[in-house]
Enzyme design. Structure first.
Site, PDB file in Angstrom:
ATOM      1  N   LYS A   9       0.823  -1.203   0.000  1.00 34.54           N
ATOM      2  CA  LYS A   9       0.000   0.000   0.000  1.00 34.54           C
ATOM      3  C   LYS A   9       0.871   1.273   0.000  1.00 34.54           C
ATOM      4  O   LYS A   9       2.092   1.204   0.162  1.00 34.54           O
ATOM      5  CB  LYS A   9      -0.955  -0.069   1.194  1.00 34.54           C
ATOM      6  N   TYR A  49     -12.427  -2.202  -1.530  1.00 31.31           N
ATOM      7  CA  TYR A  49     -12.832  -2.169  -0.117  1.00 31.31           C
ATOM      8  C   TYR A  49     -14.360  -2.128   0.043  1.00 31.31           C
ATOM      9  O   TYR A  49     -14.857  -1.678   1.087  1.00 31.31           O
ATOM     10  CB  TYR A  49     -12.177  -0.983   0.591  1.00 31.31           C
ATOM     11  N   ASN A 112      -1.082   0.097   7.535  1.00 32.41           N
ATOM     12  CA  ASN A 112      -0.514  -1.198   7.928  1.00 32.41           C
ATOM     13  C   ASN A 112       0.181  -1.904   6.769  1.00 32.41           C
ATOM     14  O   ASN A 112       0.260  -3.128   6.718  1.00 32.41           O
ATOM     15  CB  ASN A 112      -1.587  -2.067   8.592  1.00 32.41           C
ATOM     16  N   HIS A 115      -1.940  -5.335   2.020  1.00 28.98           N
ATOM     17  CA  HIS A 115      -3.224  -6.048   1.972  1.00 28.98           C
ATOM     18  C   HIS A 115      -2.954  -7.464   1.499  1.00 28.98           C
ATOM     19  O   HIS A 115      -2.107  -7.684   0.638  1.00 28.98           O
ATOM     20  CB  HIS A 115      -4.163  -5.357   0.981  1.00 28.98           C
ATOM     21  N   GLU A 126     -10.466 -10.202  -6.315  1.00 28.51           N
ATOM     22  CA  GLU A 126      -9.525  -9.081  -6.212  1.00 28.51           C
ATOM     23  C   GLU A 126      -8.488  -9.113  -7.344  1.00 28.51           C
ATOM     24  O   GLU A 126      -8.111  -8.064  -7.877  1.00 28.51           O
ATOM     25  CB  GLU A 126      -8.820  -9.115  -4.858  1.00 28.51           C
TER      26      GLU A 126
END
Ligand code: DAT
Ligand code: MG
Length: 148
Positions: A9, A49, A112, A115, A126
């Site tokens: 990310k 998301y 974080n 993913h 995805e």
């Protein structure tokens, strides 16, 4: 054999951790199937998301994912979905144990780093969001028989 999607990310890219994280998955024995450096637009972020649409952090999550470049990667291997989730650790970096990616590199919940798909079914959906079928490369690494 199973395929899974990871996203390195925008915080991972900004913190120059792309190489360090890719190395972990390569060394684990996962096979690279597709890799793309891209900046997600709002439409892609919303689709990715969609499951979190009702959550209070949804808008912030969309801003974060679209805020800079992301590296999208498809890995393949035995039990790839679960293996990658275990390597990533818990959602909150502060609660993720040392040895996991989020435990070793992060302390935030939202930022974080990475993913990972949470089921084979979601992985397929995805992967189709982030890649064209023709982007996915099937190949046989020379050491495949040793890795299993
Ligand atoms: P994971 O990425 O571990 O699968 P998730 O699917 O529950 O976690 O949530 C997706 C992302 O949303 C997560 O990586 C970071 C963000 N997020 C989750 N819970 C949050 C919270 N309580 N506050 C802010 N961001 C959150
Ligand atoms: Mg998730």
């Amino acid at each position: 054999m199973q395929r899974t999607l990871i996203l390195l990310k925008p915080d991972c890219v900004q913190r120059h951790l792309i190489g360090a994280l890719i190395q972990r998955f390569e060394q684990k024995g996962l096979r690279l199937v597709a890799l793309k450096f891209t900046q997600a637009n709002r439409d892609l972020a919303k689709k990715h998301y969609a499951v979190h649409k009702k959550k209070p952090f949804y808008e912030s999550l969309l801003s974060f994912l679209t805020s800079g470049p992301t590296v999208a990667i498809v890995w393949e291997g035995r039990e790839a979905v679960a293996v990658v989730r275990e390597m990533i650790g818990k959602t909150d970096g502060a609660k993720s144990p040392p040895g996991t990616i989020r435990g070793d590199y992060g302390i935030s919940v939202q930022n974080n780093l990475i993913h990972g798909s949470d089921s084979a079914e979601n992985a397929a959906a995805e992967i189709a969001l982030w890649f064209q079928p023709s982007d996915l490369v099937s190949w046989q690494p020379a050491d495949m028989d040793w890795i299993g």
